[in-house]
Design a protein around this motif. Structure first.
Motif, PDB file in Angstrom:
ATOM      1  N   CYS A  56       0.821  -1.213   0.000  1.00 49.09           N
ATOM      2  CA  CYS A  56       0.000   0.000   0.000  1.00 49.09           C
ATOM      3  C   CYS A  56       0.855   1.263   0.000  1.00 49.09           C
ATOM      4  O   CYS A  56       0.458   2.293  -0.549  1.00 49.09           O
ATOM      5  N   PHE A  57       2.019   1.185   0.609  1.00 45.56           N
ATOM      6  CA  PHE A  57       2.912   2.345   0.632  1.00 45.56           C
ATOM      7  C   PHE A  57       3.618   2.547  -0.714  1.00 45.56           C
ATOM      8  O   PHE A  57       4.353   3.530  -0.874  1.00 45.56           O
ATOM      9  N   GLU A  58       3.404   1.639  -1.666  1.00 43.34           N
ATOM     10  CA  GLU A  58       4.005   1.789  -2.989  1.00 43.34           C
ATOM     11  C   GLU A  58       3.152   2.655  -3.915  1.00 43.34           C
ATOM     12  O   GLU A  58       3.405   2.708  -5.122  1.00 43.34           O
ATOM     13  N   VAL A  59       2.169   3.347  -3.366  1.00 41.48           N
ATOM     14  CA  VAL A  59       1.269   4.164  -4.185  1.00 41.48           C
ATOM     15  C   VAL A  59       2.021   5.167  -5.062  1.00 41.48           C
ATOM     16  O   VAL A  59       1.741   5.271  -6.265  1.00 41.48           O
ATOM     17  N   PRO A  60       2.987   5.933  -4.527  1.00 41.55           N
ATOM     18  CA  PRO A  60       3.689   6.887  -5.408  1.00 41.55           C
ATOM     19  C   PRO A  60       4.390   6.213  -6.586  1.00 41.55           C
ATOM     20  O   PRO A  60       4.368   6.730  -7.709  1.00 41.55           O
ATOM     21  N   VAL A  61       5.011   5.062  -6.332  1.00 40.99           N
ATOM     22  CA  VAL A  61       5.702   4.353  -7.412  1.00 40.99           C
ATOM     23  C   VAL A  61       4.698   3.886  -8.461  1.00 40.99           C
ATOM     24  O   VAL A  61       4.940   4.020  -9.676  1.00 40.99           O
ATOM     25  N   ALA A  62       3.565   3.348  -8.025  1.00 44.89           N
ATOM     26  CA  ALA A  62       2.543   2.888  -8.965  1.00 44.89           C
ATOM     27  C   ALA A  62       2.000   4.048  -9.801  1.00 44.89           C
ATOM     28  O   ALA A  62       1.788   3.912 -11.009  1.00 44.89           O
ATOM     29  N   VAL A  63       1.806   5.197  -9.162  1.00 46.38           N
ATOM     30  CA  VAL A  63       1.293   6.367  -9.880  1.00 46.38           C
ATOM     31  C   VAL A  63       2.276   6.824 -10.944  1.00 46.38           C
ATOM     32  O   VAL A  63       1.899   7.113 -12.090  1.00 46.38           O
ATOM     33  N   VAL A  64       3.556   6.874 -10.594  1.00 44.31           N
ATOM     34  CA  VAL A  64       4.567   7.310 -11.562  1.00 44.31           C
ATOM     35  C   VAL A  64       4.668   6.320 -12.728  1.00 44.31           C
ATOM     36  O   VAL A  64       4.794   6.728 -13.891  1.00 44.31           O
ATOM     37  N   ILE A  65       4.606   5.033 -12.446  1.00 44.84           N
ATOM     38  CA  ILE A  65       4.685   4.034 -13.519  1.00 44.84           C
ATOM     39  C   ILE A  65       3.487   4.155 -14.464  1.00 44.84           C
ATOM     40  O   ILE A  65       3.640   4.103 -15.697  1.00 44.84           O
ATOM     41  N   LEU A  66       2.292   4.331 -13.909  1.00 44.16           N
ATOM     42  CA  LEU A  66       1.105   4.493 -14.755  1.00 44.16           C
ATOM     43  C   LEU A  66       1.219   5.730 -15.633  1.00 44.16           C
ATOM     44  O   LEU A  66       0.813   5.720 -16.802  1.00 44.16           O
ATOM     45  N   ALA A  67       1.782   6.795 -15.065  1.00 44.80           N
ATOM     46  CA  ALA A  67       1.971   8.010 -15.861  1.00 44.80           C
ATOM     47  C   ALA A  67       3.064   7.825 -16.903  1.00 44.80           C
ATOM     48  O   ALA A  67       2.972   8.354 -18.016  1.00 44.80           O
ATOM     49  N   ALA A  68       4.104   7.065 -16.555  1.00 45.11           N
ATOM     50  CA  ALA A  68       5.221   6.878 -17.482  1.00 45.11           C
ATOM     51  C   ALA A  68       4.802   6.087 -18.718  1.00 45.11           C
ATOM     52  O   ALA A  68       5.311   6.332 -19.821  1.00 45.11           O
ATOM     53  N   VAL A  69       3.885   5.138 -18.551  1.00 43.27           N
ATOM     54  CA  VAL A  69       3.445   4.336 -19.698  1.00 43.27           C
ATOM     55  C   VAL A  69       2.276   4.985 -20.436  1.00 43.27           C
ATOM     56  O   VAL A  69       1.761   4.414 -21.401  1.00 43.27           O
ATOM     57  N   GLY A  70       1.851   6.157 -19.972  1.00 47.29           N
ATOM     58  CA  GLY A  70       0.832   6.908 -20.688  1.00 47.29           C
ATOM     59  C   GLY A  70      -0.595   6.608 -20.323  1.00 47.29           C
ATOM     60  O   GLY A  70      -1.522   7.096 -20.991  1.00 47.29           O
ATOM     61  N   ILE A  71      -0.830   5.833 -19.281  1.00 47.52           N
ATOM     62  CA  ILE A  71      -2.216   5.514 -18.898  1.00 47.52           C
ATOM     63  C   ILE A  71      -2.889   6.724 -18.268  1.00 47.52           C
ATOM     64  O   ILE A  71      -4.074   6.991 -18.500  1.00 47.52           O
ATOM     65  N   VAL A  72      -2.156   7.469 -17.450  1.00 47.45           N
ATOM     66  CA  VAL A  72      -2.681   8.669 -16.810  1.00 47.45           C
ATOM     67  C   VAL A  72      -1.655   9.789 -16.980  1.00 47.45           C
ATOM     68  O   VAL A  72      -0.520   9.566 -17.386  1.00 47.45           O
ATOM     69  N   ASP A  73      -2.078  11.003 -16.637  1.00 51.13           N
ATOM     70  CA  ASP A  73      -1.168  12.138 -16.581  1.00 51.13           C
ATOM     71  C   ASP A  73      -1.493  12.952 -15.336  1.00 51.13           C
ATOM     72  O   ASP A  73      -2.393  12.601 -14.557  1.00 51.13           O
ATOM     73  N   ALA A  74      -0.745  14.025 -15.127  1.00 55.00           N
ATOM     74  CA  ALA A  74      -0.920  14.816 -13.907  1.00 55.00           C
ATOM     75  C   ALA A  74      -2.331  15.383 -13.804  1.00 55.00           C
ATOM     76  O   ALA A  74      -2.915  15.432 -12.718  1.00 55.00           O
TER      77      ALA A  74
END
Length: 252
Positions: free
Chosen positions: A177-195
């Motif tokens: 659960c504490f890996e939330v920031p890493v998961a968010v950055v990975i999703l943004a890096a692959v283009g699924i989400v943005d800021a």
């Protein structure tokens, strides 16, 4: 190519390259396993002490005269050794991750390495932080609550193996659960989400954090809030990391 041509074919080159990569992978995995075994051997003599430290959040909040029990013949011997292995894995994880990184990094582009390095370090630190948060903050509050709601006439005596399984599950859940920031950055890096999408989806993230917390934590409101609030804060950390690490493409 004639039979006398000494030049290797493309298939031979690919096979040779694959074979060399497999040898390197085996070598790095062996190094990681050796480190793990050395740490485990060093921890075996203090396995009982490690278990005593792990059991403190529960033992210190049990009723007067209550204690942990062993319901299986080999539990007093096997359970501390099992804990020693988990602690050895916990300590050896930086070395294991380094060996894996050393194996895959030559095949990455420069911008991929620039993003992957901080993500690997952050994921490791955040996982450790989640485990520490569970041990020092959540577990004492949860066991205090469970002790308070124990029905009258019921002796609260937990099996040592079941307790270890419960704590390891809590550590793993809180670490993830504490890996939330890493998961968010990975999703943004692959283009699924943005800021922008992350900012607009903040409300859904908060609801999701409380839903996950209600599923993972013991059945009391305090424990749920203790996990949900850090997850919401870590979501904001992930959003800031996306804005800092992943610059939007400039429009022509």
């Amino acid at each position: 190519m004639t039979p006398s041509d000494p030049r290797p074919s493309a298939d031979d080159a690919i096979e040779e390259g694959l074979f060399s990569h497999l040898i390197e992978l085996r070598s790095r995995l062996l190094r990681a396993v050796v480190v793990l075994l050395l740490v485990l051997l060093a921890l075996v003599p203090v396995a009982n002490h490690l278990y005593a430290e792990l059991a403190k959040p529960l033992v210190e909040r049990m009723p007067q005269g209550a204690h942990l029990i062993a319901t299986e013949v080999a539990s007093p011997f096997v359970t501390p050794l099992k804990l020693a292995f988990f602690v050895a894995l916990f300590i050896s994880m930086p070395m294991i991750i380094y060996q894996l990184w050393a194996f895959v990094s030559p095949g990455l582009y420069r911008h991929e390495k620039r993003l992957a390095r901080p993500l690997l370090v952050a994921s490791l630190v955040l996982f450790y932080a989640g485990c520490a948060f569970a041990y020092f903050v959540v577990m004492p509050a949860a066991f205090k609550f469970l002790n308070a709601v124990t029905p009258e006439g019921v002796a609260m005596m937990t099996d040592i193996t079941h307790y270890l399984d419960f704590v390891m599950l809590m550590f793993f859940a809180f670490g993830l659960c504490f890996e939330v920031p890493v998961a968010v950055v990975i999703l943004a890096a692959v283009g699924i989400v943005d800021a922008e999408k992350l900012s607009k989806g903040r409300g859904y993230a908060i609801v999701g954090a409380f839903a996950i917390s209600a599923f993972i934590t013991p059945p009391d409101l305090l424990s749920m809030v203790m996990l949900a609030v850090p997850m919401c804060l870590l979501y904001e950390v992930g959003l800031l990391s996306v804005r800092f690490l992943l610059k939007p493409p400039e429009r022509e």
